[in-house]
Scaffold this motif. Structure first.
Motif, PDB file in Angstrom:
ATOM      1  N   HIS A  28       0.823  -1.214   0.000  1.00 35.58           N
ATOM      2  CA  HIS A  28       0.000   0.000   0.000  1.00 35.58           C
ATOM      3  C   HIS A  28       0.857   1.264   0.000  1.00 35.58           C
ATOM      4  CE1 HIS A  28      -3.647  -2.310   0.446  1.00 35.58           C
ATOM      5  NE2 HIS A  28      -3.108  -2.947   1.473  1.00 35.58           N
ATOM      6  N   GLY A  29       1.913   1.276  -0.834  1.00 38.29           N
ATOM      7  CA  GLY A  29       2.758   2.449  -0.971  1.00 38.29           C
ATOM      8  C   GLY A  29       3.828   2.618   0.091  1.00 38.29           C
ATOM      9  N   THR A  30       3.912   1.697   1.036  1.00 40.74           N
ATOM     10  CA  THR A  30       4.910   1.769   2.099  1.00 40.74           C
ATOM     11  C   THR A  30       5.994   0.722   1.859  1.00 40.74           C
ATOM     12  OG1 THR A  30       3.244   2.478   3.695  1.00 40.74           O
ATOM     13  CG2 THR A  30       5.279   1.578   4.594  1.00 40.74           C
ATOM     14  N   SER A  31       7.263   1.130   1.892  1.00 40.78           N
ATOM     15  CA  SER A  31       8.376   0.197   1.731  1.00 40.78           C
ATOM     16  C   SER A  31       8.525  -0.640   2.989  1.00 40.78           C
ATOM     17  CB  SER A  31       9.672   0.958   1.478  1.00 40.78           C
ATOM     18  OG  SER A  31       9.636   1.569   0.218  1.00 40.78           O
ATOM     19  N   VAL A  32       8.707  -1.939   2.785  1.00 41.37           N
ATOM     20  CA  VAL A  32       8.872  -2.865   3.902  1.00 41.37           C
ATOM     21  C   VAL A  32      10.006  -3.841   3.601  1.00 41.37           C
ATOM     22  CG1 VAL A  32       6.462  -2.765   4.674  1.00 41.37           C
ATOM     23  CG2 VAL A  32       7.140  -4.443   2.975  1.00 41.37           C
ATOM     24  N   ALA A  33      10.719  -4.248   4.637  1.00 41.58           N
ATOM     25  CA  ALA A  33      11.745  -5.275   4.491  1.00 41.58           C
ATOM     26  C   ALA A  33      11.048  -6.626   4.405  1.00 41.58           C
ATOM     27  CB  ALA A  33      12.687  -5.240   5.680  1.00 41.58           C
ATOM     28  N   CYS A  34      11.524  -7.491   3.514  1.00 40.17           N
ATOM     29  CA  CYS A  34      10.914  -8.806   3.373  1.00 40.17           C
ATOM     30  C   CYS A  34      11.929  -9.791   2.802  1.00 40.17           C
ATOM     31  CB  CYS A  34       9.662  -8.739   2.510  1.00 40.17           C
ATOM     32  SG  CYS A  34       9.911  -8.032   0.881  1.00 40.17           S
ATOM     33  N   LEU A  35      11.526 -11.039   2.734  1.00 37.03           N
ATOM     34  CA  LEU A  35      12.360 -12.069   2.136  1.00 37.03           C
ATOM     35  C   LEU A  35      12.160 -12.084   0.634  1.00 37.03           C
ATOM     36  CD1 LEU A  35      11.708 -15.016   4.607  1.00 37.03           C
ATOM     37  CD2 LEU A  35      13.810 -13.685   4.382  1.00 37.03           C
ATOM     38  N   SER A  36      13.212 -12.403  -0.102  1.00 37.61           N
ATOM     39  CA  SER A  36      13.112 -12.527  -1.555  1.00 37.61           C
ATOM     40  C   SER A  36      12.165 -13.672  -1.901  1.00 37.61           C
ATOM     41  CB  SER A  36      14.491 -12.791  -2.155  1.00 37.61           C
ATOM     42  OG  SER A  36      14.942 -14.075  -1.778  1.00 37.61           O
ATOM     43  N   THR A  37      11.599 -13.626  -3.097  1.00 35.36           N
ATOM     44  CA  THR A  37      10.704 -14.711  -3.527  1.00 35.36           C
ATOM     45  C   THR A  37      11.453 -16.038  -3.542  1.00 35.36           C
ATOM     46  OG1 THR A  37      11.161 -14.185  -5.845  1.00 35.36           O
ATOM     47  CG2 THR A  37       9.167 -13.261  -4.886  1.00 35.36           C
ATOM     48  N   GLU A  38      12.711 -16.018  -3.982  1.00 38.22           N
ATOM     49  CA  GLU A  38      13.502 -17.243  -4.013  1.00 38.22           C
ATOM     50  C   GLU A  38      13.658 -17.833  -2.609  1.00 38.22           C
ATOM     51  OE1 GLU A  38      14.516 -14.332  -5.365  1.00 38.22           O
ATOM     52  OE2 GLU A  38      14.421 -14.763  -7.499  1.00 38.22           O
ATOM     53  N   GLN A  39      13.891 -16.966  -1.633  1.00 32.33           N
ATOM     54  CA  GLN A  39      14.068 -17.447  -0.259  1.00 32.33           C
ATOM     55  C   GLN A  39      12.755 -17.983   0.300  1.00 32.33           C
ATOM     56  OE1 GLN A  39      17.204 -17.593   1.008  1.00 32.33           O
ATOM     57  NE2 GLN A  39      16.288 -18.888   2.545  1.00 32.33           N
ATOM     58  N   GLN A  40      11.639 -17.345  -0.033  1.00 35.10           N
ATOM     59  CA  GLN A  40      10.340 -17.839   0.427  1.00 35.10           C
ATOM     60  C   GLN A  40      10.071 -19.229  -0.127  1.00 35.10           C
ATOM     61  OE1 GLN A  40       7.048 -14.972   0.379  1.00 35.10           O
ATOM     62  NE2 GLN A  40       8.600 -13.428  -0.112  1.00 35.10           N
ATOM     63  N   VAL A  41      10.366 -19.436  -1.413  1.00 34.57           N
ATOM     64  CA  VAL A  41      10.185 -20.756  -2.014  1.00 34.57           C
ATOM     65  C   VAL A  41      11.095 -21.769  -1.315  1.00 34.57           C
ATOM     66  CG1 VAL A  41      10.497 -22.135  -4.114  1.00 34.57           C
ATOM     67  CG2 VAL A  41       9.407 -19.884  -4.246  1.00 34.57           C
TER      68      VAL A  41
END
Length: 70
Positions: A28-41
């Motif tokens: 929703h327009g806010t930058s957030v730290a997250c895991l890469s798609t590769e890491q999630q898989v």
């Protein structure tokens, strides 16, 4: 550079994830730290997937067009 520490199977030696596991996303327009798609898989491999796991992988396939195992 980001890193995360998790308990290691070897006492006294923490396991550190490489910084490439961490990316910045937008909610929703806010930058957030997250895991890469590769890491999630990667994290979803090696065990019987739950309904939530199947849902998560379906979303990754739909949004990012990547191959997943479930």
């Amino acid at each position: 550079m980001h890193s995360a520490v998790q308990a290691s199977p070897e006492p006294g030696r923490p396991f550190t994830y490489p910084s490439s596991c961490f990316v910045t996303g937008t909610i929703h327009g806010t930058s957030v730290a997250c895991l890469s798609t590769e890491q999630q898989v990667y994290f979803h491999q090696g065990c019987e997937p739950s309904e939530r796991d199947r849902h998560d992988m379906a979303q990754l396939r739909r949004v990012f067009g990547i191959a997943t195992h479930s």
